[in-house]
Motif scaffolding. Structure first.
Motif, PDB file in Angstrom:
ATOM      1  N   ARG A  14     -24.905   9.700  -9.974  1.00 21.62           N
ATOM      2  CA  ARG A  14     -24.541   8.575 -10.836  1.00 21.62           C
ATOM      3  C   ARG A  14     -23.071   8.547 -11.208  1.00 21.62           C
ATOM      4  N   ARG A  16     -19.579   9.465 -13.747  1.00 21.76           N
ATOM      5  CA  ARG A  16     -19.212   9.210 -15.137  1.00 21.76           C
ATOM      6  C   ARG A  16     -18.554   7.845 -15.246  1.00 21.76           C
ATOM      7  N   THR A  17     -18.644   7.237 -16.430  1.00 24.62           N
ATOM      8  CA  THR A  17     -18.046   5.910 -16.617  1.00 24.62           C
ATOM      9  C   THR A  17     -16.862   5.935 -17.576  1.00 24.62           C
ATOM     10  N   LYS A  18     -16.355   7.131 -17.899  1.00 22.95           N
ATOM     11  CA  LYS A  18     -15.241   7.180 -18.847  1.00 22.95           C
ATOM     12  C   LYS A  18     -13.919   6.952 -18.132  1.00 22.95           C
ATOM     13  N   GLU A  38     -14.902  -3.318 -20.525  1.00 22.29           N
ATOM     14  CA  GLU A  38     -15.694  -2.111 -20.741  1.00 22.29           C
ATOM     15  C   GLU A  38     -16.253  -1.630 -19.404  1.00 22.29           C
ATOM     16  N   PRO A  39     -16.651  -0.350 -19.330  1.00 23.25           N
ATOM     17  CA  PRO A  39     -17.148   0.170 -18.057  1.00 23.25           C
ATOM     18  C   PRO A  39     -18.590  -0.254 -17.798  1.00 23.25           C
ATOM     19  N   GLY A  40     -18.968  -0.252 -16.538  1.00 23.92           N
ATOM     20  CA  GLY A  40     -20.347  -0.569 -16.196  1.00 23.92           C
ATOM     21  C   GLY A  40     -20.554  -0.685 -14.695  1.00 23.92           C
ATOM     22  N   TRP A  41     -21.801  -0.929 -14.332  1.00 21.80           N
ATOM     23  CA  TRP A  41     -22.173  -1.168 -12.939  1.00 21.80           C
ATOM     24  C   TRP A  41     -22.456  -2.656 -12.776  1.00 21.80           C
ATOM     25  N   LYS A  72     -22.058   1.508  -3.985  1.00 23.21           N
ATOM     26  CA  LYS A  72     -22.777   2.653  -4.544  1.00 23.21           C
ATOM     27  C   LYS A  72     -24.274   2.378  -4.536  1.00 23.21           C
ATOM     28  N   VAL A  96     -18.874   0.020  -9.171  1.00 25.44           N
ATOM     29  CA  VAL A  96     -18.471   0.709 -10.403  1.00 25.44           C
ATOM     30  C   VAL A  96     -17.216   0.024 -10.927  1.00 25.44           C
ATOM     31  N   LYS A  98     -14.433  -0.232 -14.174  1.00 35.24           N
ATOM     32  CA  LYS A  98     -13.893   0.421 -15.363  1.00 35.24           C
ATOM     33  C   LYS A  98     -12.989  -0.558 -16.102  1.00 35.24           C
ATOM     34  N   ILE A 127     -21.156  -6.960 -18.487  1.00 35.64           N
ATOM     35  CA  ILE A 127     -20.151  -6.277 -19.310  1.00 35.64           C
ATOM     36  C   ILE A 127     -19.242  -7.310 -19.971  1.00 35.64           C
TER      37      ILE A 127
END
Length: 138
Positions: A14, A16-18, A38-41, A72, A96, A98, A127
């Motif tokens: 998976r 990280r999303t930071k 903001e982060p997300g898929w 992904k 992905v 960011k 998002i």
């Protein structure tokens, strides 16, 4: 639907999303764009829904660029399956995203129609995002 033709590995972790976006944070092609806050898929279906919303709003003329690609794989185990017995099969593809990443770009002569098209596309995304414009330097 967008998806890669061929991948080196069928299943991915998976991740990280930071953190902020590493590149693709400025407009490259069009005068207007959608920037992630903001982060997300973002799934391939959501990208396609946003693209359709934009192109329908601008009707004719103008050009749309999609700057994210769902490469992904996301796996899911079948419903009512016992725990264990390995990882599930790939079910969908996601991109992905960011904060700071420009996901879509649009070139259109009318500023109000272009902004309206991008606002409609933002509503299709999971998002928070904002509309950005290219500052004309004379």
């Amino acid at each position: 639907m967008l998806m890669p033709r061929k991948v080196k590995h069928r299943k991915q972790q998976r991740g990280r999303t930071k953190g902020a976006a590493k590149g693709g944070t400025e407009l490259s092609f069009g005068e207007f764009g959608i920037q992630a806050l903001e982060p997300g898929w973002i799934t391939a279906r959501q990208i396609e829904a946003a693209r359709i919303a934009m192109t329908r709003h601008i009707k004719r003329g103008g050009k749309v660029w999609i700057n994210v690609f769902p490469d992904k794989p996301v796996t899911e185990k079948p419903a009512e399956t016992r725990m264990g017995s390995g990882k599930g099969n790939p079910e969908r593809w996601v991109a992905v995203v960011k904060p700071g990443r420009v996901m879509f770009e649009l070139s259109y002569p009318n500023r109000d129609i272009a902004r309206g098209a991008l606002e409609r596309a933002i509503q299709k995304l999971p998002i928070k995002a904002r509309v950005i414009t290219r500052e004309e330097v004379i």
